[in-house]
Design a protein around this motif. Structure first.
Motif, PDB file in Angstrom:
ATOM      1  N   GLN A  57       0.760  -1.093  -0.046  1.00  0.00           N
ATOM      2  CA  GLN A  57       0.212   0.333   0.004  1.00  0.00           C
ATOM      3  C   GLN A  57       1.169   1.151   0.195  1.00  0.00           C
ATOM      4  O   GLN A  57       0.813   2.352  -0.565  1.00  0.00           O
ATOM      5  CB  GLN A  57      -0.954   0.337   1.140  1.00  0.00           C
ATOM      6  N   ASP A  67      -3.305   9.518   8.018  1.00  0.00           N
ATOM      7  CA  ASP A  67      -4.004   8.449   8.106  1.00  0.00           C
ATOM      8  C   ASP A  67      -5.372   8.587   7.038  1.00  0.00           C
ATOM      9  O   ASP A  67      -5.519   9.617   6.238  1.00  0.00           O
ATOM     10  CB  ASP A  67      -5.744   9.435   9.610  1.00  0.00           C
ATOM     11  N   GLY A  68      -5.179   7.181   6.799  1.00  0.00           N
ATOM     12  CA  GLY A  68      -6.364   7.291   6.051  1.00  0.00           C
ATOM     13  C   GLY A  68      -5.321   6.802   4.026  1.00  0.00           C
ATOM     14  O   GLY A  68      -6.229   6.952   3.537  1.00  0.00           O
ATOM     15  N   VAL A  70      -3.225   4.433   3.865  1.00  0.00           N
ATOM     16  CA  VAL A  70      -3.359   3.215   4.017  1.00  0.00           C
ATOM     17  C   VAL A  70      -4.156   2.420   5.076  1.00  0.00           C
ATOM     18  O   VAL A  70      -4.360   3.378   5.708  1.00  0.00           O
ATOM     19  CB  VAL A  70      -1.717   2.661   4.245  1.00  0.00           C
ATOM     20  N   GLU A  71      -4.384   1.741   4.305  1.00  0.00           N
ATOM     21  CA  GLU A  71      -5.883   0.616   6.074  1.00  0.00           C
ATOM     22  C   GLU A  71      -4.728   0.234   6.337  1.00  0.00           C
ATOM     23  O   GLU A  71      -4.583  -0.675   6.041  1.00  0.00           O
ATOM     24  CB  GLU A  71      -6.365  -0.169   4.313  1.00  0.00           C
ATOM     25  N   SER A  74      -7.048  -4.669  10.778  1.00  0.00           N
ATOM     26  CA  SER A  74      -8.675  -4.973  12.085  1.00  0.00           C
ATOM     27  C   SER A  74      -7.346  -6.109  12.449  1.00  0.00           C
ATOM     28  O   SER A  74      -6.917  -6.838  12.567  1.00  0.00           O
ATOM     29  CB  SER A  74      -9.554  -5.230  11.153  1.00  0.00           C
ATOM     30  N   THR A  77      -4.044  -2.688  15.277  1.00  0.00           N
ATOM     31  CA  THR A  77      -3.630  -1.566  14.601  1.00  0.00           C
ATOM     32  C   THR A  77      -2.253  -0.360  15.549  1.00  0.00           C
ATOM     33  O   THR A  77      -2.311  -0.225  15.020  1.00  0.00           O
ATOM     34  CB  THR A  77      -4.895  -0.616  15.563  1.00  0.00           C
ATOM     35  N   SER A  80       0.273  -1.373  13.263  1.00  0.00           N
ATOM     36  CA  SER A  80       0.131  -0.965  11.536  1.00  0.00           C
ATOM     37  C   SER A  80       0.700   0.709  12.301  1.00  0.00           C
ATOM     38  O   SER A  80       0.872   1.113  11.269  1.00  0.00           O
ATOM     39  CB  SER A  80      -1.673  -1.592  11.598  1.00  0.00           C
TER      40      SER A  80
END
Length: 99
Positions: A57, A67-68, A70-71, A74, A77, A80
């Motif tokens: 990504q 923020d936003g 890259v995803e 779940s 967090t 990530s």
């Protein structure tokens, strides 16, 4: 790979999340690896930051990653977010070095 490379590490859920980042001449991310020998994130959860589905990504994006951009994963967090912070730190180091 042509470009400039830097490493950075940010504490994730269980330990350091090491990032090795390469920026191309335009300042975009051309290569990214996440992990390292001391990766202590939860196997199958936090360790998913090392997978191409996550690292891919970032390719072609110009830091800082917001923020936003890259995803986040779940259930992972913290791992990530640590990876994104480490990417931004490594990129900032390269940008400062160039000035």
């Amino acid at each position: 790979t042509d470009g400039r490379t830097a490493n950075a590490s940010v504490i994730g859920y269980a330990g350091p999340v090491l990032v090795r980042l390469t920026l191309d001449e335009s300042g975009a991310i051309s290569a990214l690896s996440i992990g390292g020998a001391r990766m202590l994130e939860t196997v199958g959860v936090g360790t998913r930051v090392m997978e191409e589905s996550f690292t891919g990504q970032f390719i072609g994006k110009t830091p800082p990653i917001q923020d936003g951009d890259v995803e986040l994963l779940s259930g992972a967090t913290i791992s990530s977010t640590a990876a994104v912070e480490a990417v931004n730190q490594a990129a900032a180091f390269l940008m400062n070095e160039q000035e």
